[in-house]
Write a protein that holds these residues in place. Sequence first.
Motif, mmCIF file in Angstrom:
data_model
loop_
_atom_site.group_PDB
_atom_site.id
_atom_site.type_symbol
_atom_site.label_atom_id
_atom_site.label_comp_id
_atom_site.label_asym_id
_atom_site.label_seq_id
_atom_site.Cartn_x
_atom_site.Cartn_y
_atom_site.Cartn_z
ATOM 1 N N PHE A 136 0.827 -1.205 0.000
ATOM 2 C CA PHE A 136 0.000 0.000 0.000
ATOM 3 C C PHE A 136 0.860 1.254 0.000
ATOM 4 O O PHE A 136 0.598 2.202 -0.754
ATOM 5 N N VAL A 137 1.911 1.288 0.819
ATOM 6 C CA VAL A 137 2.750 2.483 0.899
ATOM 7 C C VAL A 137 3.410 2.763 -0.443
ATOM 8 O O VAL A 137 3.453 3.912 -0.907
ATOM 9 N N PHE A 138 3.932 1.735 -1.120
ATOM 10 C CA PHE A 138 4.556 1.935 -2.416
ATOM 11 C C PHE A 138 3.559 2.422 -3.463
ATOM 12 O O PHE A 138 3.934 3.102 -4.421
ATOM 13 N N SER A 139 2.286 2.068 -3.298
ATOM 14 C CA SER A 139 1.273 2.477 -4.274
ATOM 15 C C SER A 139 0.941 3.965 -4.174
ATOM 16 O O SER A 139 0.285 4.509 -5.069
ATOM 17 N N LEU A 140 1.396 4.617 -3.116
ATOM 18 C CA LEU A 140 1.059 6.030 -2.918
ATOM 19 C C LEU A 140 1.751 6.934 -3.926
ATOM 20 O O LEU A 140 1.256 8.020 -4.228
ATOM 21 N N GLY A 141 2.924 6.528 -4.424
ATOM 22 C CA GLY A 141 3.619 7.372 -5.390
ATOM 23 C C GLY A 141 4.996 6.839 -5.717
ATOM 24 O O GLY A 141 5.586 6.072 -4.948
ATOM 25 N N ASP A 142 5.507 7.275 -6.866
ATOM 26 C CA ASP A 142 6.833 6.828 -7.299
ATOM 27 C C ASP A 142 7.949 7.427 -6.461
ATOM 28 O O ASP A 142 9.100 6.983 -6.544
ATOM 29 N N ASP A 143 7.636 8.447 -5.667
ATOM 30 C CA ASP A 143 8.671 9.109 -4.862
ATOM 31 C C ASP A 143 8.854 8.465 -3.494
ATOM 32 O O ASP A 143 9.618 8.952 -2.673
ATOM 33 N N VAL A 144 8.170 7.344 -3.228
ATOM 34 C CA VAL A 144 8.314 6.662 -1.940
ATOM 35 C C VAL A 144 9.614 5.862 -1.928
ATOM 36 O O VAL A 144 9.891 5.087 -2.849
ATOM 37 N N ASN A 145 10.401 6.057 -0.889
ATOM 38 C CA ASN A 145 11.632 5.299 -0.691
ATOM 39 C C ASN A 145 11.532 4.529 0.616
ATOM 40 O O ASN A 145 10.919 4.996 1.574
ATOM 41 N N GLU A 146 12.142 3.349 0.632
ATOM 42 C CA GLU A 146 12.137 2.511 1.823
ATOM 43 C C GLU A 146 13.567 2.312 2.311
ATOM 44 O O GLU A 146 14.472 2.072 1.523
ATOM 45 N N LYS A 147 13.764 2.436 3.613
ATOM 46 C CA LYS A 147 15.078 2.161 4.194
ATOM 47 C C LYS A 147 14.910 1.205 5.362
ATOM 48 O O LYS A 147 14.202 1.495 6.329
ATOM 49 N N LEU A 148 15.552 0.027 5.245
ATOM 50 C CA LEU A 148 15.521 -0.958 6.321
ATOM 51 C C LEU A 148 16.650 -0.649 7.291
ATOM 52 O O LEU A 148 17.827 -0.747 6.928
ATOM 53 N N LEU A 149 16.311 -0.280 8.498
ATOM 54 C CA LEU A 149 17.290 0.043 9.526
ATOM 55 C C LEU A 149 17.344 -1.077 10.557
ATOM 56 O O LEU A 149 16.642 -2.081 10.435
ATOM 57 N N LYS A 150 18.174 -0.926 11.557
ATOM 58 C CA LYS A 150 18.376 -2.025 12.507
ATOM 59 C C LYS A 150 17.087 -2.419 13.221
ATOM 60 O O LYS A 150 16.808 -3.601 13.405
ATOM 61 N N LEU A 151 16.317 -1.425 13.614
ATOM 62 C CA LEU A 151 15.171 -1.709 14.477
ATOM 63 C C LEU A 151 13.819 -1.359 13.862
ATOM 64 O O LEU A 151 12.787 -1.646 14.451
ATOM 65 N N TYR A 152 13.823 -0.726 12.704
ATOM 66 C CA TYR A 152 12.550 -0.364 12.088
ATOM 67 C C TYR A 152 12.749 -0.106 10.600
ATOM 68 O O TYR A 152 13.873 -0.006 10.103
ATOM 69 N N THR A 153 11.635 -0.014 9.895
ATOM 70 C CA THR A 153 11.628 0.362 8.488
ATOM 71 C C THR A 153 11.162 1.800 8.368
ATOM 72 O O THR A 153 10.163 2.175 8.994
ATOM 73 N N ALA A 154 11.868 2.605 7.567
ATOM 74 C CA ALA A 154 11.467 3.989 7.327
ATOM 75 C C ALA A 154 10.970 4.126 5.895
ATOM 76 O O ALA A 154 11.634 3.691 4.953
ATOM 77 N N PHE A 155 9.796 4.710 5.732
ATOM 78 C CA PHE A 155 9.280 5.079 4.423
ATOM 79 C C PHE A 155 9.347 6.593 4.331
ATOM 80 O O PHE A 155 8.865 7.296 5.230
ATOM 81 N N ARG A 156 9.937 7.112 3.243
ATOM 82 C CA ARG A 156 10.153 8.551 3.178
ATOM 83 C C ARG A 156 10.074 9.053 1.747
ATOM 84 O O ARG A 156 10.178 8.298 0.787
ATOM 85 N N LYS A 157 9.892 10.371 1.654
ATOM 86 C CA LYS A 157 10.134 11.115 0.428
ATOM 87 C C LYS A 157 11.440 11.875 0.698
ATOM 88 O O LYS A 157 12.485 11.261 0.767
#
Length: 315
Positions: free
Chosen positions: A224-245
């Motif tokens: 769902f988050v990726f479907s919001l727009g082509d500008d969505v980026n995902e970063k897998l960190l040690k303790l959580y996932t960050a979704f950002r523009k």
Amino acid sequence: MSDIQLFRLNGGQATELPSSSVALERQLQALVEGQMETFLGVRFLASEYATGKTHRGRIDSLGLDENGCPVIVEYKRHSNENVINQGLFYLDWLLDHKAEFRWLVMEKLGREVADAVEWSGTRLLCIAADFTRYDQHAVQQIPRNIELIRYKQFGDDLLLLELVNTQSVANGGGRAEQSPPAEEALPEPAQGARRPIGKDKSLAEQLEAAPEPTRQLYADLRSFVFSLGDDVNEKLLKLYTAFRKLRNFATVVVQPNRLLVYLKLDPASVALEDGFSRDVSQTGHWGTGDVELCLRTAPDLERAKPLIERAYAEG
């Protein structure tokens, strides 16, 4: 070239506002450094940082982002200036001088923040009036965390920052981390992954231990988050996932039998519901955001979608 047009509406008439670049590169740098956390979600550390007699360079701006990752910002007024190569030159220096950067963070933000620096997410942000198609292609071929940000100034009081292109990798250098399509099965955690200091399990460990319904819920959330727009980026960190523009708009923590989603929203603007959403602006937690959502089932995700979409739109 940018095709963004901005209009002022007044009395039923539309007037286009002409765009421009700043007269001097230093003016742009001063503007961004003064509002770096607002613009980019990055805490400002240093300007014109000297890289020593051997390297003989000066990094335009150094900062630490909201995920604890080091950030280099380089500014160029003209698109034909080689801002990417210059930034990579400084990025290599930074990754070879981690102790020096850690001391800078300790001096500015304290030891606790310095001890938690997330080197795997080290980033290079290049800000320019425009970029060529060759710049955008080059970024996709370079295994580093690089973001191209176009700026336009409209009049004296409007500034546009547009994320033109981005590349995300698994660490500060090395193999590119191309995010799998959202509908694909989640990758298995890497064998021998080091557990973080303390009792908190890493994101990989939590996903590995999670029951299948929770793993599926996580996959559906990503889709769902990726479907919001082509500008969505995902970063897998040690303790959580960050979704950002340009900045985080949602972060996800995996716990036994549930997902905790933190959104960049004003809690006062959300109708909070017991057991589903709460104000965590004064509560310590992993990730970023002031509104926490607790997702246990697919219906919970459906309830969360309008709020996630709001966070994306406002982020």
